[in-house]
Scaffold this motif. Structure first.
Motif, PDB file in Angstrom:
ATOM      1  N   LYS A1047       0.824  -1.211   0.000  1.00 33.55           N
ATOM      2  CA  LYS A1047       0.000   0.000   0.000  1.00 33.55           C
ATOM      3  C   LYS A1047       0.857   1.259   0.000  1.00 33.55           C
ATOM      4  CE  LYS A1047      -3.690  -2.299   2.608  1.00 33.55           C
ATOM      5  NZ  LYS A1047      -4.512  -2.273   3.849  1.00 33.55           N
ATOM      6  N   ASP A1048       2.130   1.092  -0.223  1.00 35.62           N
ATOM      7  CA  ASP A1048       3.048   2.230  -0.226  1.00 35.62           C
ATOM      8  C   ASP A1048       2.722   3.157  -1.395  1.00 35.62           C
ATOM      9  OD1 ASP A1048       5.646   3.779  -0.688  1.00 35.62           O
ATOM     10  OD2 ASP A1048       6.132   2.641   1.129  1.00 35.62           O
ATOM     11  N   SER A1049       2.923   4.430  -1.161  1.00 38.02           N
ATOM     12  CA  SER A1049       2.615   5.404  -2.207  1.00 38.02           C
ATOM     13  C   SER A1049       3.584   5.332  -3.382  1.00 38.02           C
ATOM     14  CB  SER A1049       2.633   6.827  -1.627  1.00 38.02           C
ATOM     15  OG  SER A1049       3.910   7.108  -1.065  1.00 38.02           O
ATOM     16  N   ARG A1050       4.712   4.671  -3.196  1.00 40.02           N
ATOM     17  CA  ARG A1050       5.687   4.538  -4.279  1.00 40.02           C
ATOM     18  C   ARG A1050       5.365   3.288  -5.090  1.00 40.02           C
ATOM     19  NH1 ARG A1050      10.814   4.701  -0.442  1.00 40.02           N
ATOM     20  NH2 ARG A1050       9.317   3.401   0.717  1.00 40.02           N
ATOM     21  N   THR A1051       5.283   3.485  -6.383  1.00 39.30           N
ATOM     22  CA  THR A1051       4.836   2.401  -7.272  1.00 39.30           C
ATOM     23  C   THR A1051       5.755   1.203  -7.217  1.00 39.30           C
ATOM     24  OG1 THR A1051       3.915   4.072  -8.735  1.00 39.30           O
ATOM     25  CG2 THR A1051       4.207   1.863  -9.640  1.00 39.30           C
ATOM     26  N   ASP A1052       7.026   1.435  -7.342  1.00 43.26           N
ATOM     27  CA  ASP A1052       7.970   0.320  -7.396  1.00 43.26           C
ATOM     28  C   ASP A1052       7.958  -0.474  -6.094  1.00 43.26           C
ATOM     29  OD1 ASP A1052       8.680   1.007  -9.935  1.00 43.26           O
ATOM     30  OD2 ASP A1052      10.331   2.304  -9.304  1.00 43.26           O
ATOM     31  N   THR A1094      -9.894   2.411  -5.059  1.00 41.80           N
ATOM     32  CA  THR A1094     -10.218   3.703  -4.447  1.00 41.80           C
ATOM     33  C   THR A1094      -9.174   4.760  -4.740  1.00 41.80           C
ATOM     34  OG1 THR A1094      -9.098   3.088  -2.393  1.00 41.80           O
ATOM     35  CG2 THR A1094     -11.441   2.539  -2.593  1.00 41.80           C
ATOM     36  N   GLU A1095      -8.062   4.357  -5.346  1.00 38.57           N
ATOM     37  CA  GLU A1095      -7.000   5.298  -5.650  1.00 38.57           C
ATOM     38  C   GLU A1095      -7.039   5.648  -7.134  1.00 38.57           C
ATOM     39  OE1 GLU A1095      -5.066   6.611  -3.430  1.00 38.57           O
ATOM     40  OE2 GLU A1095      -5.703   5.375  -1.729  1.00 38.57           O
ATOM     41  N   SER A1096      -6.597   6.825  -7.439  1.00 37.71           N
ATOM     42  CA  SER A1096      -6.555   7.282  -8.829  1.00 37.71           C
ATOM     43  C   SER A1096      -5.100   7.519  -9.226  1.00 37.71           C
ATOM     44  CB  SER A1096      -7.365   8.575  -9.009  1.00 37.71           C
ATOM     45  OG  SER A1096      -6.810   9.601  -8.195  1.00 37.71           O
ATOM     46  N   GLY A1097      -4.840   7.261 -10.480  1.00 38.39           N
ATOM     47  CA  GLY A1097      -3.479   7.445 -10.980  1.00 38.39           C
ATOM     48  C   GLY A1097      -2.988   6.202 -11.704  1.00 38.39           C
ATOM     49  N   TRP A1100      -1.101   3.445  -9.569  1.00 37.93           N
ATOM     50  CA  TRP A1100      -1.956   2.566  -8.780  1.00 37.93           C
ATOM     51  C   TRP A1100      -2.620   1.524  -9.677  1.00 37.93           C
ATOM     52  CZ3 TRP A1100      -1.708   2.510  -3.646  1.00 37.93           C
ATOM     53  CH2 TRP A1100      -1.201   3.639  -2.990  1.00 37.93           C
ATOM     54  N   HIS A1101      -2.969   1.928 -10.859  1.00 34.46           N
ATOM     55  CA  HIS A1101      -3.568   0.985 -11.804  1.00 34.46           C
ATOM     56  C   HIS A1101      -2.565  -0.099 -12.199  1.00 34.46           C
ATOM     57  CE1 HIS A1101      -6.515   4.390 -13.116  1.00 34.46           C
ATOM     58  NE2 HIS A1101      -6.735   3.966 -11.859  1.00 34.46           N
ATOM     59  N   GLU A1102      -1.330   0.265 -12.353  1.00 33.60           N
ATOM     60  CA  GLU A1102      -0.312  -0.725 -12.680  1.00 33.60           C
ATOM     61  C   GLU A1102      -0.148  -1.733 -11.545  1.00 33.60           C
ATOM     62  OE1 GLU A1102       3.138   1.556 -13.467  1.00 33.60           O
ATOM     63  OE2 GLU A1102       2.494   2.190 -15.464  1.00 33.60           O
ATOM     64  N   SER A1103      -0.233  -1.239 -10.332  1.00 28.73           N
ATOM     65  CA  SER A1103      -0.159  -2.167  -9.198  1.00 28.73           C
ATOM     66  C   SER A1103      -1.347  -3.114  -9.198  1.00 28.73           C
ATOM     67  CB  SER A1103      -0.092  -1.383  -7.887  1.00 28.73           C
ATOM     68  OG  SER A1103       1.061  -0.559  -7.841  1.00 28.73           O
ATOM     69  N   LEU A1146     -13.372   2.140 -12.832  1.00 25.43           N
ATOM     70  CA  LEU A1146     -12.347   3.183 -12.987  1.00 25.43           C
ATOM     71  C   LEU A1146     -12.272   3.711 -14.413  1.00 25.43           C
ATOM     72  CD1 LEU A1146      -9.436   1.604 -10.895  1.00 25.43           C
ATOM     73  CD2 LEU A1146     -10.911   3.503 -10.239  1.00 25.43           C
ATOM     74  N   GLU A1147     -12.859   2.960 -15.384  1.00 26.60           N
ATOM     75  CA  GLU A1147     -12.879   3.346 -16.789  1.00 26.60           C
ATOM     76  C   GLU A1147     -11.457   3.605 -17.310  1.00 26.60           C
ATOM     77  OE1 GLU A1147     -15.531   6.548 -17.473  1.00 26.60           O
ATOM     78  OE2 GLU A1147     -17.337   5.354 -17.034  1.00 26.60           O
TER      79      GLU A1147
END
Length: 1689
Positions: A1047-1052, A1094-1097, A1100-1103, A1146-1147
């Motif tokens: 759930k970290d804000s960093r993608t990697d 619930t997250e946008s960006g 987050w979608h990649e995760s 999320l479309e």
């Protein structure tokens, strides 16, 4: 000699003597009688018989005494033959000599015969020619040498020398054989006496004394000198054994030579005198010391410039050059004269004269402040007057050449070797200087060859005691002495001082060499200094540098410190540019100043001691700027080579010279001014063709190599020598070291060096040091920076090379204490940060390499001892640096940057230490973790840009511990490690660190799994109880920790944690039950999907996509375990569907694609499971899945990105659902239409990427769409036309969109474009062909296909033949369309010709005419071919292949079309248009003006018989000609009645209507060809028509003649041609009406045909195939027309 020759000569004597010489005649007759009385069997027998007849030679003797030239010549010739054959009686030898003496005044011929006889006489009768007889023999040749004729004098001189040589050869040979002496003692004694007497007479003659034995008064001086030279060079050792000879040489010969050298002006005489002097000086100086000494003094005086001519000075310098090359003689001369105070100094005076000569004309050698390349003359060169003298000739008058070069300063033959010249040669002015340089080179080379072999250790006694005269080549010796051995097993051979070898037989000679060097080195130094600043080319400059290097090396080996250091200083000066001060000042001006107190170097302080280099570089050089050139680097390389060879014996001062020179060279090369190539002082000293920059780079590399070898050589130094080298380095930066804090010196340092290091005066070689008193503070600080930088670099290399020393604790005073402690002190000084960091790097390098050596040691005991060294010295040294950094930060926070870099370097070293010695550290681990703790605890107070690097460096060490030494850690260490994981993963500054920390969880997870049998499901809340023990506690903490990281804000970080979480769950499956695995999915992984929704960006979608892939993988791998229990699975599935639906909301295109892929793969995996019943039983599973598919079509998303993948996934999901529950989903045609509508939407809503192309192969969404179409096809049973109509419209729309100008990229997205759909359209056409094939099984085609739309589609596809849309070359779409149309027409023909065809069926095909015409046009034409640009136009072979395809389809389509027209009420206009289509396309060449009437389509027969004016234009021919001939065939087929049968009345009626429409156009087509030939061919004369027109004419006539037409169809044509109305009534029903109508025209054609000129011998085109065919057609036309026609008219 033969008897016949003697008889002939005796007969000649008899005839020539006549009356004047009666005694000759009588003696000849008597000898002739004796000769005839001898029975001759061989020449040897004849000679033996004549020896016994003493009177036989009487006539020849009398002939010589007769004063008659002719008789004397005959007598001399005969005596010469007799002497050569040993046929002379020994009793008559005196008579022969007397006769020779009498005949000397006679003619040239007689004298030459006498001279030719003397050598043989002396050689063959040596035992009888001694004493007086020998003297008389020599007198003959000596008397003739005074002849005025050059040929006689030269021959006589040579003969005299040969005779004397023969005497000495005979004497020495007899003396060397004891047996011979014992048997022939008297003969040997006579020979010895004669030889000595001859030599004494020659000596007396040279001293102007009267000879006693041989009368040599007429002997020429050159011959005398040449004889002396020969005797001394070959028999000198034997001759000078006699005391009288020695006295004569001392009193007569040597003084005579001196007189000739001083006073004679005859070049030939002086040259020979010098050569004799050289023999005495090199071979007999010990026997005649006084005389030779005086001789050398005389020759030395000839070197004086004022008192001697140039050529004589050249001879004297050549003499001394050869003299110096004989080192034994030079050494002996020095011992005899220079060491004796009572004797004149020879060698030292010679060196002094060489010094004077070298500097006598500075302008001639281009003497300046530095050495440069010689400059050539500006006026060219003259041809040399002496070809053998110079190479090349000297410069012409004008501006002379300056400098010393092989081009104008050398000669091909030395003057001492040109003994046959009468006049001195012209020598270059600089040749003298090459001789001086040669003397120095020979002196140095001789010393090196003698001393260096004695300096090598471990020499065998045989070699140690070798004779002094044998000198070995020193090149290998120098190489071995100066090059350290790279192999660790071989020890560097340290040179031994030969003076220490008192037991050697050469010890006296070695001491003599040492004294010679002490005496001569100042002069040699002066000479070399002069030439080092002169203009020399590469060859001579290399000789000069090698000479200095060899002399320096010998001085160093003999430990002659003064001469060695002086020569080293000279090389150091030569290695630097003369303007080094200005260059260094300019360089220092650009460098940052040191952070030290510069007041200590104020101008008021006493200036330091200046080096010789500095003294020459302080003067301003004006505007000229000299750069570092190749010569500087060459000298530097020589200096370094001396350091390599003499390193263990060099003193502190000597090392200072070398190191400071090296420092400045490196600074200059690295600096801007020093690295540039100066135009005023070029670097190019080698081949002129080679660029200066290349030479400079090569030499720079050589210097670097020599420097590296010098440092490598310190590996085998003793501790004392190593300490000296280190002290020399530290002394260079003593001004920077903290006051009073220098580390203690080695105990082995000498007292002198201690004094030098404690402040006593010592040499300072750095030029810029002397500048510190006059330069700015900034410049001085920059100079100190250069010093420190150089020293640190050398220390690093030194430490790396001498790593073995640091392993030994007993050598700590010269390693850790001297080097490392000084580095720590230097690190604490006020240096620039980068220099302090260099100190840190040096310390760390020492520690790391020491650890590496300890690890690689094979001896366990030794390795353990060395590990102790690491723990005792290495790791504490690292910790000291960290503590120093913390103290610096406490004092000054501005030093955070350097503290950071220091800590990083220390941690890097710690990493290497742990990696090398981790398993043997033992108690050292505590110190390791203390260092890590110190670094991390101190970094918390720093800013983030400093904290991150420290964390990274510390983390690297932790990584090493985890990867290699995790098993060595106890429980507490493992707990501490997990805490470190939390710190490293939670930090926000370094992403990679957190990522790697996630991977480290796997190591801990592996330990837990390996140590646990069952992992029970439990509560994942953070507050769960620890009742399960330590393993479960670690397991719970592990999973929750990874979930939190997910759930970290960093993608990697999220993605890495997700991957690790899935990996750990998969690895633990073997320890889980079905409920446990479902709980892991439902409680750990699926909640993450809900969180991501619930997250946008994008990230987050990649995760979320990553999590979906992990879930799919788990389902695919463990579906059996998941389905094992129904309730946990259904709960998991519903939660999965809910999570996926939230993601679709999320479309996002990628998220939607991932959702569809996930569901598709999961459904596929579960369907093939053996427990799939669990999956099928609950309807909630299907409902949730179908609802999700219906709501989530990708076309509804407002995205402009490529969506082909999403559409493919969407269609794939549909296929998976249909495969799973087809009957439950598809229950009616309405749902089928909905599905087809969805497919159409997918096809036209697709957007592809920039680099995708769906021409050859369908894209993924197209393939899936086609599969859906095929699967839905079964729904439309009984409604096939609806299904086919959908496909036709779909293909038509796809092609319509693909046409250029209509296919446009979406302007809102630069990354997406509309697909071409070519491959998809091709596949759909194949589906239509499949439907056609199905129609052949009973059902008529118009009930399965919309025929008109299908034909229009086929025409539309065929028209893309050469359009600019992309096509598949292997299976073009236009061919598919053409095949579809032809197959469709064939099927229609089959159905209308079937018995079941009715009037109602005819209604289905009446409207096909326009579509058929369009298809035919598309088939006949090469659409868009003419409009294509040349670069896109296909090849001729390609066009021909396309044409053959069209031809193959055309006839089938034509016959089917005619059948359609005959069975339906097709409009006449449509039929006429169809006929005109074939008429136009049957024309091979484009019609010319007036070939066809303007309105020929309405009135085709107007002006049909009118012939236009002829033309010779070139026909405009199409590329596709064969299809024209096929169209002609179809045109004729319209009127051919043979294609129908008699019983088809209705069909015949319709066919006749078509024939009536086509008849006038058939007539016009044939008439057009004939009229064109009639008009144009007469103008061409012999030129044949184009081959295509020939073929057209032949085919037109052949097809027309062979026709059997509907005669009724030509009635109206006959009226139009002007025939009466009764033509139709009287016309024959024989099918030949068409021939009769054009008979007048063909008659005119025949007249033209017959009247054309033709080439003979079968060369005419009329005789070829088409011409013969035309001829046959004409005859056939006449024949067919005449058959049965006449009687009816």
């Amino acid at each position: 000699m033969t008897a016949a020759f003697l008889q002939s000569e005796l007969a000649n004597l008899i005839s020539d003597s006549k009356r004047k010489h009666v005694e000759v005649k009588a003696a000849s007759e008597k000898s002739l009688t004796e000769l005839k009385s001898i029975s001759v069997t061989s020449e040897t027998q004849l000679a033996g018989d004549l020896v016994r007849k003493p009177y036989f030679i009487e006539p020849f003797i009398l002939a010589l005494q007769s004063s008659n030239v002719k008789l004397a010549s005959t007598g001399a010739a005969c005596l010469q033959r007799l002497v050569a054959s040993t046929a002379i009686p020994r009793t008559r030898l005196s008579d022969i000599l007397q006769a020779f003496e009498i005949a000397l005044p006679l003619a040239l011929e007689v004298q030459l015969k006498v001279l030719q006889t003397l050598p043989s006489l002396l050689q063959l009768y040596a035992a009888d020619l001694h004493g007086e007889a020998l003297a008389r023999t020599l007198n003959v040749s000596a008397d003739l040498s005074g002849s005025k004729l050059p040929v006689i004098s030269s021959t006589a001189g040579a003969t005299f020398q040969q005779l004397v040589t023969t005497v000495f050869e005979r004497t020495t040979t007899a003396a060397s054989s004891k047996t011979h002496l014992s048997e022939n003692g008297s003969e040997a004694a006579h020979g010895s006496d004669d030889a000595l007497k001859i030599f004494l007479d020659i000596c007396a003659l040279l001293a102007e004394q009267k000879p006693c034995f041989v009368k040599l008064g007429n002997l020429a001086p050159p011959a005398v000198l040449e004889t002396i030279e020969t005797l001394l060079s070959e028999y000198g050792a034997w001759v000078l054994q006699d005391a009288n000879i020695l006295k004569a040489c001392s009193e007569w010969l040597v003084p005579g030579i001196c007189t000739l050298i001083e006073n004679s002006t005859n070049y030939g005489v002086v040259v020979r005198a010098f050569r004799i002097a050289l023999i005495f000086a090199t071979q007999h100086v010990q026997k005649l010391p006084q005389a030779v000494g005086e001789l050398l003094k005389v020759i030395h005086r000839t070197t004086d410039r004022a008192a001697n001519s140039r050529w004589k000075r050249v001879l004297s310098l050549e003499f001394f050059k050869n003299f110096c090359e004989d080192f034994d003689a030079l050494r002996t001369t020095f011992a005899l004269f220079d060491l004796d105070s009572d004797q004149p100094s020879i060698v030292s005076d010679l060196m002094a004269s060489l010094v004077r000569t070298a500097s006598e004309d500075p302008s001639l050698i281009g003497l300046g402040r530095f050495s440069t390349t010689p400059s050539t003359s500006l006026h060219g060169r003259d041809a040399s007057t002496d070809i053998g003298a110079l190479t090349p000739s000297i410069s012409t008058p004008g501006k002379p050449a300056t400098g010393i070069s092989t081009e104008w300063s050398s000669v091909t033959t030395a003057c001492l070797d040109m003994v046959d010249r009468a006049n001195p040669p012209d020598v270059p002015g600089t040749y003298l200087y090459t001789l001086v340089l040669g003397c120095v080179a020979a002196f140095s080379d001789g010393l090196s060859k003698f001393i260096m072999p004695l300096s090598l250790p471990n020499r065998k006694s045989s070699k140690r005691e070798e004779p002094e005269g044998e000198e070995s080549d020193d090149s290998n010796i120098l190489r071995r002495a100066s090059m350290p051995n790279n192999a660790a097993s071989q020890k560097y051979q340290q040179l031994i001082n030969p003076l220490d070898r008192k037991d050697s037989s050469k010890s006296d000679s070695v001491e003599l060499c040492a004294k010679m060097i002490e005496v001569c080195w100042p002069a040699i130094l002066a000479i070399c200094s002069t030439f080092l600043n002169a203009k020399l080319d590469s060859y001579y400059y290399h000789i000069l540098v090698r000479s200095v290097q060899k002399l320096s090396q010998v001085s160093g080996v003999l430990q002659l410190d003064v001469s060695r250091d002086a020569l080293l200083t000279t090389l150091a000066k030569a290695s630097l540019p003369v303007n080094v001060s200005s260059l260094m000042n300019a360089y220092y001006g650009t460098r940052p100043a040191l952070q030290s107190d510069l007041d200590a170097h104020s101008e008021e302080d006493d200036p330091p001691v200046r080096s010789p280099i500095a003294s020459t570089s302080q003067n301003a050089l004006g505007p000229s700027i000299q750069s570092v050139n190749v010569r500087n680097l060459l000298c530097m390389r020589a200096l370094l080579n001396l350091g390599i060879a003499l390193g263990p014996t060099l003193s502190l001062a000597a090392w200072t010279v070398i190191l400071q020179a090296l420092e400045q060279i490196e600074a200059l090369v690295a600096s801007g001014p020093g690295a540039r190539t100066s135009q005023a002082y070029p670097n190019k000293i080698d081949d002129p063709e080679t660029s200066a920059s290349t030479n400079l780079v090569t030499e720079t590399t050589a210097v670097d190599t020599a420097k590296r070898r010098m440092v490598e050589g310190t590996r085998t130094y003793s501790n004392r020598a190593f300490s000296t080298f280190c002290q020399a380095l530290w002394q260079m930066i003593e001004d920077v070291m903290p006051s009073g804090q220098r580390a203690p010196m080695s105990e082995e340092t000498s007292n002198d060096e201690r004094s030098a290091m404690n402040g006593l005066p010592r040499p300072k070689m750095l030029t810029h040091r002397s500048l510190r008193s006059i330069s700015s503070a900034h410049t001085k600080s920059a100079a100190l920076e250069v010093d420190v930088r150089f020293v640190l670099g050398m220390i690093e290399r030194l430490a790396s090379t001498n790593s073995q020393r640091f392993r030994n604790s007993t050598a700590a005073s010269t390693t850790w204490n001297l080097v490392v402690d000084n580095l720590l002190l230097l690190h604490n000084s006020s240096l620039l940060p980068e220099l302090r960091l260099q100190c840190v790097h040096a310390i760390n390098t020492i520690v790391v390499e020491t650890c590496t050596l300890a690890t690689n040691d094979d001896d366990e005991v030794e390795a353990s001892a060395q590990s102790f060294v690491v723990v005792q010295y290495g790791i504490p040294a690292l910790h000291k640096q960290i503590r120093n950094c913390q103290r610096d930060l406490a004092k000054d926070s501005n030093k955070a940057d350097i503290a950071l870099k220091t800590a990083q370097s220390v941690l890097e070293a710690l990493y290497n230490v742990v990696g090398s010695c981790g398993e043997s550290l033992g108690n050292g681990w505590s110190e390791v973790f203390n260092i890590l703790d110190t670094v991390l605890s101190g970094s918390q107070e720093l800013s983030s840009n400093i904290e991150v690097p420290l964390y990274s460096a510390a983390f690297k060490v932790v990584l090493l511990v985890v990867s290699d030494f995790l098993a060595s850690l106890n429980t507490s260490s493992l707990a501490a490690l997990l805490k470190l994981f939390d710190r490293f993963a939670g930090q926000q500054a370094d992403l990679n660190m957190s990522l790697t920390t996630s991977a480290l969880y796997w190591n801990v997870a592996t330990l837990i799994i390996d140590g646990t049998d069952v992992l029970e499901p439990f509560n994942f809340d953070a507050g769960a109880s620890d009742r399960l023990g330590s393993s479960s506690t670690l397991w719970r903490g592990l999973l929750l920790g990874l979930q939190n990281q997910s759930k970290d804000s960093r993608t990697d970080i999220r993605n890495a944690a997700l991957r690790m979480l899935a990996k750990i769950i998969e690895a633990s499956v073997t320890c889980m039950s079905s409920m446990g695995l479902n709980s892991c999915l439902g409680e750990v992984m699926l909640p993450l999907l809900e969180f991501y929704s619930t997250e946008s960006g994008t990230t987050w979608h990649e995760s979320a996509q990553q999590e979906l892939r992990d879930i799919v993988r788990i389902f695919q791998a463990y579906h059996e375990l998941i389905l094992d229990e129904k309730e946990p699975f259904v709960k998991t599935w519903l939660k999965l569907s809910s999570s996926l639906e939230q993601l679709c909301n999320l479309e996002d295109l990628k998220i939607t694609t991932a959702v569809f892929d996930c569901l598709s793969q999961v459904i596929f995996s579960l369907c093939k499971s053996s427990k799939a019943s669990t999956f099928d039983e609950d309807e909630r599973v299907l409902v949730s899945t179908w609802t999700l598919w219906q709501k989530s079509h990708p076309a509804s998303l407002k995205s402009v990105e490529p969506n082909e993948t999403a559409l493919a996934s969407y269609e794939t999901l549909l296929l998976r659902i249909l495969d799973w529950k087809f009957e439950a989903v598809v229950s009616s045609a309405e749902i089928g239409n909905e599905l087809l509508k969805s497919v159409r939407t997918s096809v036209f809503a697709a957007r592809h990427g920039q680099y995708t192309l769906d021409v050859r192969k369908m894209s993924s969404e197209q393939e899936q769409s086609l599969e859906v179409i095929r699967k839905v096809k079964s729904i439309f049973h009984g409604q096939e036309v609806v299904f086919a109509q959908f496909i036709v419209e779909l293909v038509s729309d796809v092609v319509e969109r693909t046409i250029p100008g209509k296919l446009k990229n979406d302007s809102s997205s630069a990354s997406g474009r509309m697909p071409t759909g070519i491959a998809f359209a091709t596949a759909c056409v194949n589906e239509l062909l499949t439907i056609l094939q199905a129609s052949t099984q009973g059902q008529k085609v118009w009930f399965r296909l919309p025929l008109e739309q299908t034909l229009e589609l086929s025409a539309e596809l065929a028209n893309t033949k050469y359009s600019r849309i992309s096509l598949n070359d292997n299976d073009p779409l236009w061919r598919k369309g053409c095949s579809l149309g032809v197959e469709c027409m064939s099927t229609v023909r089959r159905d209308i010709e079937s018995p079941s065809f009715s009037v109602a069926d005819a209604a289905h095909i009446e409207a096909l005419g326009p579509a058929i015409n369009t298809l035919a046009t598309a088939t006949l034409e090469a659409t868009n071919l003419d409009t294509l640009p040349s670069e896109r136009r296909p090849s001729v072979e390609h066009i021909q292949q396309d044409e053959q395809f069209d031809i193959s389809k055309l006839w089938t389509m034509h016959t089917s079309t005619v059948s359609v027209h005959t069975h339906s009420e097709t409009p006449v206009a449509c039929q006429k248009q169809y006929v005109l289509l074939f008429f136009h396309h049957s024309l091979v060449a484009k019609p010319w003006y007036n070939d066809l009437a303007p309105a020929f389509e309405e009135s085709p027969l107007a002006n049909i018989t009118k012939i236009r004016r002829g033309s010779i234009r070139s026909p405009a021919l199409p590329l596709r000609r064969e299809i024209c001939y096929e169209a002609l065939k179809c045109l004729f087929d319209f009127v051919d009645k043979r294609r129908i049968t008699e019983d088809c009345t209705a069909k015949q009626k319709n066919t006749l209507e078509i024939a009536k429409i086509a008849a006038p156009y058939v007539l016009l087509r044939v008439a057009h060809t004939l009229k064109t030939f009639i008009a144009d061919q007469p103008l061409r004369n012999l030129e044949h028509p184009h081959p295509a027109l020939q073929k057209e004419l032949h085919l037109v006539l052949r097809g027309y003649v062979d026709l059997s037409v509907f005669d009724e169809a030509f009635v109206q044509s006959a009226r139009d041609l002007g025939c009466n109305d009764e033509f139709g009534n009287v016309i024959c029903k024989d099918g030949k009406s068409h021939l009769r109508l054009l008979f007048p025209l063909v008659t005119k054609f025949e007249q033209v045909w017959r009247s054309m000129p033709r080439l003979k011998k079968g060369l005419a085109w009329q005789d070829h195939a088409h011409g013969q065919g035309v001829e046959e057609c004409i005859m056939a036309w006449r024949g067919r027309v005449s058959e049965g026609w006449g009687p009816q008219f």
